[in-house]
Design a protein around this motif. Structure first.
Motif, PDB file in Angstrom:
ATOM      1  N   ASP A  97      43.967 -43.387  31.027  1.00 43.95           N
ATOM      2  CA  ASP A  97      44.947 -44.383  30.938  1.00 43.95           C
ATOM      3  C   ASP A  97      46.744 -44.078  30.261  1.00 43.95           C
ATOM      4  N   ILE A  98      46.361 -43.272  30.051  1.00 41.52           N
ATOM      5  CA  ILE A  98      47.649 -42.626  29.431  1.00 41.52           C
ATOM      6  C   ILE A  98      48.432 -42.223  30.014  1.00 41.52           C
ATOM      7  N   PRO A  99      49.903 -42.686  30.545  1.00 42.49           N
ATOM      8  CA  PRO A  99      50.796 -42.610  31.181  1.00 42.49           C
ATOM      9  C   PRO A  99      50.646 -40.659  31.362  1.00 42.49           C
ATOM     10  N   LEU A 100      51.061 -39.722  31.728  1.00 43.44           N
ATOM     11  CA  LEU A 100      51.433 -38.887  32.270  1.00 43.44           C
ATOM     12  C   LEU A 100      50.218 -37.511  31.439  1.00 43.44           C
ATOM     13  N   LEU A 101      49.803 -37.949  31.068  1.00 47.02           N
ATOM     14  CA  LEU A 101      48.427 -37.195  29.952  1.00 47.02           C
ATOM     15  C   LEU A 101      47.154 -36.757  30.882  1.00 47.02           C
ATOM     16  N   ALA A 102      46.713 -37.827  32.341  1.00 44.66           N
ATOM     17  CA  ALA A 102      45.831 -37.319  32.749  1.00 44.66           C
ATOM     18  C   ALA A 102      46.428 -35.991  33.655  1.00 44.66           C
ATOM     19  N   PRO A 103      47.306 -36.841  34.847  1.00 37.61           N
ATOM     20  CA  PRO A 103      47.858 -34.488  34.976  1.00 37.61           C
ATOM     21  C   PRO A 103      48.094 -34.175  34.462  1.00 37.61           C
ATOM     22  N   ILE A 104      48.365 -34.168  33.192  1.00 36.58           N
ATOM     23  CA  ILE A 104      48.990 -32.535  32.304  1.00 36.58           C
ATOM     24  C   ILE A 104      47.215 -31.985  32.318  1.00 36.58           C
ATOM     25  N   PHE A 105      46.959 -32.369  31.677  1.00 34.84           N
ATOM     26  CA  PHE A 105      45.144 -31.898  32.128  1.00 34.84           C
ATOM     27  C   PHE A 105      44.437 -31.508  33.195  1.00 34.84           C
ATOM     28  N   GLU A 106      45.191 -31.749  34.302  1.00 34.14           N
ATOM     29  CA  GLU A 106      44.628 -31.705  35.737  1.00 34.14           C
ATOM     30  C   GLU A 106      45.200 -30.333  35.662  1.00 34.14           C
ATOM     31  N   VAL A 107      46.787 -30.493  35.837  1.00 35.18           N
ATOM     32  CA  VAL A 107      47.562 -28.369  35.283  1.00 35.18           C
ATOM     33  C   VAL A 107      46.451 -28.092  34.298  1.00 35.18           C
ATOM     34  N   ILE A 108      46.127 -28.215  33.770  1.00 30.30           N
ATOM     35  CA  ILE A 108      45.897 -27.399  32.730  1.00 30.30           C
ATOM     36  C   ILE A 108      44.527 -26.691  33.411  1.00 30.30           C
ATOM     37  N   GLY A 109      43.858 -27.334  33.912  1.00 28.25           N
ATOM     38  CA  GLY A 109      42.467 -27.133  34.764  1.00 28.25           C
ATOM     39  C   GLY A 109      42.684 -26.572  35.993  1.00 28.25           C
ATOM     40  N   LEU A 110      43.559 -26.781  36.484  1.00 29.71           N
ATOM     41  CA  LEU A 110      43.929 -25.576  37.439  1.00 29.71           C
ATOM     42  C   LEU A 110      44.281 -24.540  36.899  1.00 29.71           C
ATOM     43  N   GLY A 111      45.115 -24.410  36.363  1.00 27.39           N
ATOM     44  CA  GLY A 111      45.736 -23.118  35.618  1.00 27.39           C
ATOM     45  C   GLY A 111      44.714 -21.537  34.800  1.00 27.39           C
ATOM     46  N   TYR A 112      43.368 -22.263  33.939  1.00 26.82           N
ATOM     47  CA  TYR A 112      42.221 -22.251  33.899  1.00 26.82           C
ATOM     48  C   TYR A 112      41.776 -21.595  35.077  1.00 26.82           C
ATOM     49  N   VAL A 113      41.085 -22.391  36.288  1.00 31.95           N
ATOM     50  CA  VAL A 113      40.307 -21.888  37.191  1.00 31.95           C
ATOM     51  C   VAL A 113      40.965 -21.129  37.727  1.00 31.95           C
ATOM     52  N   SER A 114      42.246 -20.617  38.079  1.00 30.31           N
ATOM     53  CA  SER A 114      42.928 -19.227  38.896  1.00 30.31           C
ATOM     54  C   SER A 114      43.331 -18.716  38.074  1.00 30.31           C
ATOM     55  N   TRP A 115      43.329 -18.648  36.667  1.00 31.92           N
ATOM     56  CA  TRP A 115      42.998 -17.105  36.054  1.00 31.92           C
ATOM     57  C   TRP A 115      41.612 -17.076  36.026  1.00 31.92           C
ATOM     58  N   PHE A 116      40.923 -17.477  35.234  1.00 33.23           N
ATOM     59  CA  PHE A 116      39.369 -17.535  35.505  1.00 33.23           C
ATOM     60  C   PHE A 116      39.131 -16.944  36.806  1.00 33.23           C
ATOM     61  N   ILE A 117      39.000 -16.860  38.155  1.00 32.38           N
ATOM     62  CA  ILE A 117      39.126 -15.904  39.688  1.00 32.38           C
ATOM     63  C   ILE A 117      40.227 -14.976  40.090  1.00 32.38           C
ATOM     64  N   PHE A 118      41.370 -14.813  38.880  1.00 30.91           N
ATOM     65  CA  PHE A 118      41.811 -13.668  38.943  1.00 30.91           C
ATOM     66  C   PHE A 118      41.521 -12.037  38.297  1.00 30.91           C
ATOM     67  N   ARG A 119      40.702 -13.442  36.877  1.00 28.25           N
ATOM     68  CA  ARG A 119      40.586 -12.197  35.883  1.00 28.25           C
ATOM     69  C   ARG A 119      39.169 -11.734  36.089  1.00 28.25           C
ATOM     70  N   TYR A 120      38.090 -12.390  36.823  1.00 27.78           N
ATOM     71  CA  TYR A 120      36.208 -12.436  36.727  1.00 27.78           C
ATOM     72  C   TYR A 120      36.324 -11.924  38.268  1.00 27.78           C
ATOM     73  N   LEU A 121      36.565 -12.625  38.937  1.00 30.58           N
ATOM     74  CA  LEU A 121      35.826 -12.867  40.348  1.00 30.58           C
ATOM     75  C   LEU A 121      36.768 -12.053  41.605  1.00 30.58           C
ATOM     76  N   ILE A 122      37.609 -11.529  41.496  1.00 31.60           N
ATOM     77  CA  ILE A 122      38.622 -10.826  43.049  1.00 31.60           C
ATOM     78  C   ILE A 122      37.645  -9.521  42.838  1.00 31.60           C
ATOM     79  N   LYS A 123      38.169  -8.337  41.235  1.00 33.83           N
ATOM     80  CA  LYS A 123      37.534  -7.319  41.861  1.00 33.83           C
ATOM     81  C   LYS A 123      35.712  -6.905  41.621  1.00 33.83           C
ATOM     82  N   SER A 124      34.948  -6.643  41.746  1.00 33.43           N
ATOM     83  CA  SER A 124      34.142  -5.749  41.798  1.00 33.43           C
ATOM     84  C   SER A 124      33.706  -5.137  39.884  1.00 33.43           C
ATOM     85  N   SER A 125      34.713  -4.503  39.550  1.00 34.71           N
ATOM     86  CA  SER A 125      34.250  -4.032  37.989  1.00 34.71           C
ATOM     87  C   SER A 125      34.307  -4.818  37.616  1.00 34.71           C
TER      88      SER A 125
END
Length: 149
Positions: A97-125
């Motif tokens: 309910d706090i303005p601008l806090l929910a969208p900031i958390f969404e951006v942080i979550g999307l950034g972590y998911v994209s980092w995890f995909i690029f770090r662990y899931l793209i390459k076989s090793s």
């Protein structure tokens, strides 16, 4: 008239044991009963039974707890988990309910998911590295019996 009055007085005379003695020729052989005692009032009986029950409550509770100890602990833990979940959901709702806090958390979550995909899931090793880390975590949490099977 005097003889009649004397006869009535003797009919209602009290004996030595406090018993009412009716004197006549018909009841001379009958046993004499003591006067009726006043019965306990119903409220007094209820109050004594209630007092006895209240004094026995700690014993009843301790027996009940000893008999149903494990199920009671399980129920308490389930209720505690439900209450904790409700409190956490209420906190997240309050934060959203706090303005601008929910969208900031969404951006942080999307950034972590994209980092995890690029770090662990793209390459076989890196996927193998992730699998080894998960196995190590399982062994630490569950013990070494997982590696034996």
């Amino acid at each position: 008239m005097e003889t009649e009055q004397q006869r009535l007085e003797s009919a209602n005379a009290m004996s030595q044991e406090g018993m009412l003695a009716l004197q006549s020729a018909e009841n001379e052989n009958l046993p004499k009963l003591p006067p009726a005692k006043e019965p306990k009032s119903q409220w007094r009986q209820i109050s004594t039974k209630t007092a006895e029950s209240i004094t026995q409550l700690p014993k009843y509770f301790s027996r009940f707890f000893q008999k149903y100890k494990q199920p009671l602990i399980t129920v308490v833990l389930i209720v505690a988990a439900i209450v904790t979940g409700k409190v956490l959901l209420a906190m997240v709702d309050a934060i959203n309910d706090i303005p601008l806090l929910a969208p900031i958390f969404e951006v942080i979550g999307l950034g972590y998911v994209s980092w995890f995909i690029f770090r662990y899931l793209i390459k076989s090793s890196t996927r193998q590295e992730l699998a080894q880390e998960i196995e190590l975590l399982k062994q630490q949490v569950l013990g070494n019996s997982i590696s034996n099977s």
